[in-house]
Design a protein around this motif. Sequence first.
Motif, mmCIF file in Angstrom:
data_model
loop_
_atom_site.group_PDB
_atom_site.id
_atom_site.type_symbol
_atom_site.label_atom_id
_atom_site.label_comp_id
_atom_site.label_asym_id
_atom_site.label_seq_id
_atom_site.Cartn_x
_atom_site.Cartn_y
_atom_site.Cartn_z
ATOM 1 N N GLY A 278 0.690 -20.014 4.969
ATOM 2 C CA GLY A 278 -0.569 -21.299 3.261
ATOM 3 C C GLY A 278 -1.124 -20.521 3.520
ATOM 4 O O GLY A 278 -1.477 -18.964 2.703
ATOM 5 N N GLU A 279 -2.172 -21.212 2.878
ATOM 6 C CA GLU A 279 -3.143 -20.825 1.645
ATOM 7 C C GLU A 279 -4.128 -19.992 2.553
ATOM 8 O O GLU A 279 -4.825 -20.093 3.512
ATOM 9 N N ALA A 280 -4.564 -18.555 1.856
ATOM 10 C CA ALA A 280 -5.062 -17.674 2.671
ATOM 11 C C ALA A 280 -6.997 -18.142 3.191
ATOM 12 O O ALA A 280 -7.503 -18.500 4.872
ATOM 13 N N GLY B 222 -3.001 -11.709 3.549
ATOM 14 C CA GLY B 222 -2.589 -11.442 1.820
ATOM 15 C C GLY B 222 -1.053 -10.403 2.824
ATOM 16 O O GLY B 222 -1.089 -8.935 1.766
ATOM 17 N N VAL C 44 0.835 -1.032 0.195
ATOM 18 C CA VAL C 44 0.160 0.118 0.166
ATOM 19 C C VAL C 44 0.737 1.520 0.110
ATOM 20 O O VAL C 44 2.268 1.334 0.279
ATOM 21 N N ASP D 32 -6.423 -7.761 0.943
ATOM 22 C CA ASP D 32 -5.281 -7.500 -0.357
ATOM 23 C C ASP D 32 -4.843 -8.584 -1.008
ATOM 24 O O ASP D 32 -3.139 -9.029 -0.706
ATOM 25 N N SER E 133 0.564 -2.306 5.188
ATOM 26 C CA SER E 133 -0.001 -2.068 5.826
ATOM 27 C C SER E 133 -0.702 -3.483 7.267
ATOM 28 O O SER E 133 -1.482 -2.107 8.231
ATOM 29 N N ASP F 170 -4.872 -12.623 -3.346
ATOM 30 C CA ASP F 170 -5.514 -13.549 -5.046
ATOM 31 C C ASP F 170 -7.131 -13.090 -4.797
ATOM 32 O O ASP F 170 -7.784 -12.935 -4.835
ATOM 33 N N ARG G 288 8.695 -13.093 1.867
ATOM 34 C CA ARG G 288 8.874 -11.670 2.218
ATOM 35 C C ARG G 288 8.182 -10.798 3.585
ATOM 36 O O ARG G 288 8.176 -10.064 4.386
HETATM 37 C C1 LIG Z 1 -0.136 -6.807 -2.890
HETATM 38 S S1 LIG Z 1 0.641 -8.081 -1.761
HETATM 39 C C2 LIG Z 1 -0.201 -6.945 0.463
HETATM 40 C C3 LIG Z 1 0.253 -6.379 0.635
HETATM 41 C C4 LIG Z 1 0.024 -5.543 1.637
HETATM 42 N N1 LIG Z 1 -0.848 -5.201 1.671
HETATM 43 C C5 LIG Z 1 1.017 -4.491 2.016
HETATM 44 O O1 LIG Z 1 1.074 -3.366 2.312
HETATM 45 O O2 LIG Z 1 2.235 -4.813 2.533
HETATM 46 C C6 LIG Z 1 -0.648 -9.519 -1.512
HETATM 47 C C7 LIG Z 1 0.181 -10.979 -0.593
HETATM 48 O O3 LIG Z 1 -0.577 -11.381 -0.561
HETATM 49 C C8 LIG Z 1 -0.699 -12.744 -0.551
HETATM 50 N N2 LIG Z 1 -1.376 -13.792 -0.957
HETATM 51 C C9 LIG Z 1 -1.797 -14.021 -2.294
HETATM 52 N N3 LIG Z 1 -2.635 -14.551 -2.713
HETATM 53 C C10 LIG Z 1 -2.526 -15.585 -1.113
HETATM 54 C C11 LIG Z 1 -3.720 -16.319 -0.620
HETATM 55 N N4 LIG Z 1 -4.514 -17.039 -1.665
HETATM 56 N N5 LIG Z 1 -3.070 -17.248 0.547
HETATM 57 C C12 LIG Z 1 -2.552 -16.519 1.112
HETATM 58 N N6 LIG Z 1 -1.526 -15.070 0.647
HETATM 59 C C13 LIG Z 1 -1.576 -14.234 -0.736
HETATM 60 C C14 LIG Z 1 0.997 -12.921 -1.943
HETATM 61 O O4 LIG Z 1 2.086 -13.712 -1.196
HETATM 62 C C15 LIG Z 1 1.298 -11.099 -1.392
HETATM 63 O O5 LIG Z 1 2.004 -11.039 -0.401
#
Ligand SMILES: C[S@@+](CC[C@H](N)C(=O)[O-])C[C@H]1O[C@@H](n2cnc3c(N)ncnc32)[C@H](O)[C@@H]1O
Length: 224
Positions: free
Chosen positions: A128-130, A77, A53, A149, A83, A151, A106
């Motif tokens: 893990g998977e959200a 995410g 963000v 924020d 964020s 997928d 990250r």
């Molecule tokens: C756009 S970034 C978020 C940025 C965050 N709002 C920030 O300001 O730092 C999206 C993050 O969500 C994670 N992500 C995407 N899909 C996901 C899922 N299905 N499960 C878990 N994490 C996920 C990605 O690995 C990525 O690090």
Amino acid sequence: MIAPMTPQSFLLSAELADHVRASCDPPDDVVADLVAETAAMTADDDGRPIHQVAPEQAGFLQLLTRLVGARWAVEIGTSTGLSALAIARGLPADGGLLCLGRDGHRTAVARRYWARAGVDERIELRLGEAAELLAALPLQPTFDLASVDADATGYAGHVEALHPRLHPGGLVLLDHTLRAGRVLDPQDDDDRAIAALNAALATDERWETVLLPIADGLTLLRKR
Ligand SMILES: C[S@@+](CC[C@H](N)C(=O)[O-])C[C@H]1O[C@@H](n2cnc3c(N)ncnc32)[C@H](O)[C@@H]1O
């Protein structure tokens, strides 16, 4: 001036975006360094740029967290942690933020900055998977605030999973709900998923819904 990694609002000229940032609380050293370090990371394992963000959106998240008096929050995410840092700073000292992400590279960066800001005690990170992590969460205690924020094609499922885990009056924030304007002319599955979700939420009686045209579009859902 700190350049945002992501969407300064695509609705603003570069000059107006500069004015917006100059008219908000300036980022402190922790935020400035996190923005710089994230920018230097340049790309994830898939070769895609790493997003976060913009500092002014982080300020808005922090303010919103305070305004709703949130004590218990969840972020779906989590990346390099800006964020989450903002939400954690908006919580009271005895509040808590559960962060769900899937990229340990990250989130290792995030952990360093949360510690430097002194909010690491308020944050629990699960990798893990959200969708799976959310489904495994008990229905109690309920959250006051949720921020999504991740997928784009998972948003609709995340909103469904969050509904029973929020107390009435709880707030969900959905980022990137304008898809840089492509909701009007979807180009891929992500765009189509968000366009369909925006239409569905507008008539979903369970939520009070407002889509704010800031950054890349931020939808606020208040559970009725
Ligand atoms: C756009 S970034 C978020 C940025 C965050 N709002 C920030 O300001 O730092 C999206 C993050 O969500 C994670 N992500 C995407 N899909 C996901 C899922 N299905 N499960 C878990 N994490 C996920 C990605 O690995 C990525 O690090």
